[in-house]
Design an enzyme around this catalytic site. Structure first.
Site, PDB file in Angstrom:
ATOM      1  N   GLU A 166     -13.511 -20.902  47.697  1.00  0.00           N
ATOM      2  CA  GLU A 166     -13.777 -20.136  48.979  1.00  0.00           C
ATOM      3  C   GLU A 166     -14.558 -19.002  48.685  1.00  0.00           C
ATOM      4  O   GLU A 166     -13.967 -17.808  48.989  1.00  0.00           O
ATOM      5  CB  GLU A 166     -12.603 -19.917  49.621  1.00  0.00           C
ATOM      6  CG  GLU A 166     -11.874 -21.149  50.111  1.00  0.00           C
ATOM      7  CD  GLU A 166     -10.554 -20.859  51.149  1.00  0.00           C
ATOM      8  OE1 GLU A 166      -9.857 -19.830  50.880  1.00  0.00           O
ATOM      9  OE2 GLU A 166     -10.198 -21.650  51.844  1.00  0.00           O
TER      10      GLU A 166
ATOM     11  N   GLU B 180      -9.486 -28.971  51.587  1.00  0.00           N
ATOM     12  CA  GLU B 180      -8.521 -28.140  52.010  1.00  0.00           C
ATOM     13  C   GLU B 180      -8.268 -28.688  53.604  1.00  0.00           C
ATOM     14  O   GLU B 180      -9.383 -28.425  54.133  1.00  0.00           O
ATOM     15  CB  GLU B 180      -8.287 -26.877  51.593  1.00  0.00           C
ATOM     16  CG  GLU B 180      -8.009 -26.359  50.502  1.00  0.00           C
ATOM     17  CD  GLU B 180      -7.939 -24.873  50.233  1.00  0.00           C
ATOM     18  OE1 GLU B 180      -7.329 -24.313  51.111  1.00  0.00           O
ATOM     19  OE2 GLU B 180      -8.131 -24.417  48.923  1.00  0.00           O
TER      20      GLU B 180
HETATM   21  C1  BG6 Z   1      -7.100 -21.274  51.626  1.00  0.00           C
HETATM   22  C2  BG6 Z   1      -6.840 -21.101  50.200  1.00  0.00           C
HETATM   23  O1  BG6 Z   1      -7.700 -20.163  52.050  1.00  0.00           O
HETATM   24  O2  BG6 Z   1      -6.061 -21.361  52.494  1.00  0.00           O
HETATM   25  C3  BG6 Z   1      -5.367 -21.722  49.785  1.00  0.00           C
HETATM   26  O3  BG6 Z   1      -7.761 -21.713  49.311  1.00  0.00           O
HETATM   27  C4  BG6 Z   1      -4.343 -21.323  50.741  1.00  0.00           C
HETATM   28  O4  BG6 Z   1      -5.123 -20.908  48.399  1.00  0.00           O
HETATM   29  C5  BG6 Z   1      -5.043 -21.883  52.028  1.00  0.00           C
HETATM   30  O5  BG6 Z   1      -3.226 -21.375  50.387  1.00  0.00           O
HETATM   31  C6  BG6 Z   1      -4.035 -21.742  53.121  1.00  0.00           C
HETATM   32  O6  BG6 Z   1      -3.808 -20.610  53.439  1.00  0.00           O
HETATM   33  P1  BG6 Z   1      -2.320 -19.986  53.514  1.00  0.00           P
HETATM   34  O7  BG6 Z   1      -2.396 -18.416  53.755  1.00  0.00           O
HETATM   35  O8  BG6 Z   1      -1.483 -20.456  54.738  1.00  0.00           O
HETATM   36  O9  BG6 Z   1      -1.574 -20.252  52.310  1.00  0.00           O
END
Ligand code: BG6
Length: 469
Positions: free
Chosen positions: A177, A368
């Site tokens: 990211e 993701e």
């Molecule tokens: C992304 C990241 O921004 O979102 C992850 O690459 C992160 O590291 C994921 O865990 C979800 O966000 P969060 O804050 O719910 O863990």
């Protein structure tokens, strides 16, 4: 003309994604140094301790103890039929301070064993080189990515791990990211501001240094792993104009461009033409060295990896705000939300995949996507997370639609297939997993793993190559 795909391609990659710092724990074991994430007790949007406070609880110092339990965990991933598994190498396990000449053998050995285990269980490793894990020493001594010396340290690290794992790891991502340099520069690049600094100047200079590092890493990669693929990775949850008022529409485009700029540089190999005006208006003068632009032009990404969680809306004049989920503005009245205010929008994923493919004509990889929720164990010891099944089903359907739209998509790695520490808030309560981990926000619990209802559902989805939904 290309035919519209009716089904998921046979070689579609299915699996899950985590990051070292959110799962491994063992934060100082086997010679590991401190990395940026070690100092975030409440998540990367919050204050950062340069010196670890002995009286404070840092959830990621132990995390879910993946460091010692990865065999058990990967066996569960195998049961879900994963053929790919994404994690990161924590840079500070390999170079504890970041600026050493020689790597830490114990750190290298850990990832050797981890990758062997993945491969043995039928999973291709998809590895992120830097997922909010810049060695802390580089922040303190050099000011992190604002300093061009980081390029040399990063390349030394890349060369070390490319050489070491060239026969095991064929899919790589450089910076997780990277466009979060704009939203959370502390986590994304170890950038913490000094009093009176022009923040935009620092962010764009540091990002430029990272772009050069990205391209030089690709250059090395092409020689060391010529049969591999290396991608850039952006946070691309989307944002809609709140209304059709032209000012809302226009400013939303400008906001989106602030993210796409990162993709433009790493994929098209040059800064988009709108950059000059942004920099001028924000008083930014990026110092480029002779040859930088040629390097960026020459060594570009093989694919675009993205995270997509949600959409939000933007109203004219609203300050730009974002977190780990992406840009965040006014709630959208047409869609539902999670307890953390993340608005669920599967059609937005189809929209985003089309938007990105139209722009870049490069394969996309959804690395993701997931649902952070509060899961409860019922009186029978079961966790019936039907809301998660619905979330994944709807997003996978959206991917299938996008494939039919003609978008090239390499795979889908669900975020957090096992509960891990939240990056944004450091909570354990914000659970994404198909596998429950017995641990709470305060660090209590046995760490026992337990399958949720979504576990079998996801296993079955992969078994059918996504064609049963
Ligand atoms: C992304 C990241 O921004 O979102 C992850 O690459 C992160 O590291 C994921 O865990 C979800 O966000 P969060 O804050 O719910 O863990």
């Amino acid at each position: 003309m290309k035919q519209s795909l009716k089904e998921f391609p046979k070689d579609f990659m299915w699996g899950g994604a985590i990051a070292a710092n959110q799962a491994e724990g063992a934060y100082l074991e086997d010679g590991k140094g401190l990395d940026i994430s070690s100092g975030f007790a409440n998540g990367i949007k919050h204050e950062h301790d340069k010196v670890i406070d002995e009286n404070k609880f840092y959830p990621n110092h132990e995390a879910i103890d993946f460091y010692h339990r990865y065999k058990e965990d990967l066996a569960l991933m195998e049961e879900m039929n994963f053929n790919v598994f994404r994690t990161s190498i924590n840079w500070s396990r390999i170079f504890p301070n970041g600026d050493e000449a020689e790597p830490n053998e114990a750190g290298l050995k850990f990832y050797d064993d981890l990758f062997d285990e993945m491969i043995k269980r039928g999973m291709k490793p998809l590895i992120t080189l830097s997922h909010y894990e810049t060695p802390l020493h580089l922040v303190e001594k050099y000011g992190s990515w604002r300093n061009r010396k980081l390029i040399t340290f990063f390349l030394n690290y890349c060369e070390t791990v490319f050489e070491r794992y060239k026969d095991k790891v064929k899919y790589w991502l450089t910076f997780n990211e990277i466009n979060n340099m704009r939203r959370m520069p502390g986590g994304a690049g170890g950038i913490f501001f000094e009093e009176g600094e022009n923040k935009q100047q620092v962010v764009y200079q540091a990002s430029h240094n990272m772009f050069v590092a990205n391209s030089l890493a690709i250059k090395k990669f092409r020689t060391i792993i010529p049969d591999g693929k290396i991608g850039c990775m952006l946070s691309l949850s989307n944002v809609y104009p709140h209304t059709c008022k032209p000012e809302d529409v226009f400013e939303t485009m400008e906001l989106r461009r602030r993210s796409l700029m990162f993709g433009d540089v790493m994929i098209r190999g040059e800064y988009p033409s709108y950059t000059a005006r942004i920099w001028e208006e924000e008083g930014v003068e990026v110092n480029m060295q002779p040859g930088d632009e040629e390097i960026i032009k020459c060594y570009t990404s093989d694919f675009l990896a993205l995270s997509y969680y949600r959409t939000s809306t933007h109203e004219y004049g609203q300050p730009f705000y974002g977190d780990t989920g992406g840009d965040q503005g006014t709630p959208n009245p047409y869609i539902g939300t999670t307890p953390w205010g993340w608005q669920i929008d599967p059609l937005g994923l189809r929209y985003t995949l089309n938007e990105l493919y139209d722009r870049y004509q490069l394969p996309l990889f959804v690395v993701e996507n997931g649902l952070g929720q509060i899961d409860e164990i019922d009186e029978n010891g079961e966790i019936n997370d039907f809301y998660r099944i619905e979330y994944v089903r709807d997003h996978v359907k959206a991917i299938k639609e996008a494939l039919q739209d003609g978008v090239e998509i390499m795979g889908y790695t669900y975020w957090g297939p096992i509960d891990i520490i939240s990056a944004g808030t450091a909570e354990m309560k914000k659970r994404y997993g198909f596998i429950y981990v017995d641990r709470d926000n305060e660090g209590n619990g046995t760490m026992e793993r337990r399958k949720k209802a979504s576990f079998d559902w996801y296993a079955n989805l992969i078994k059918n190559n996504g064609n049963n939904i």
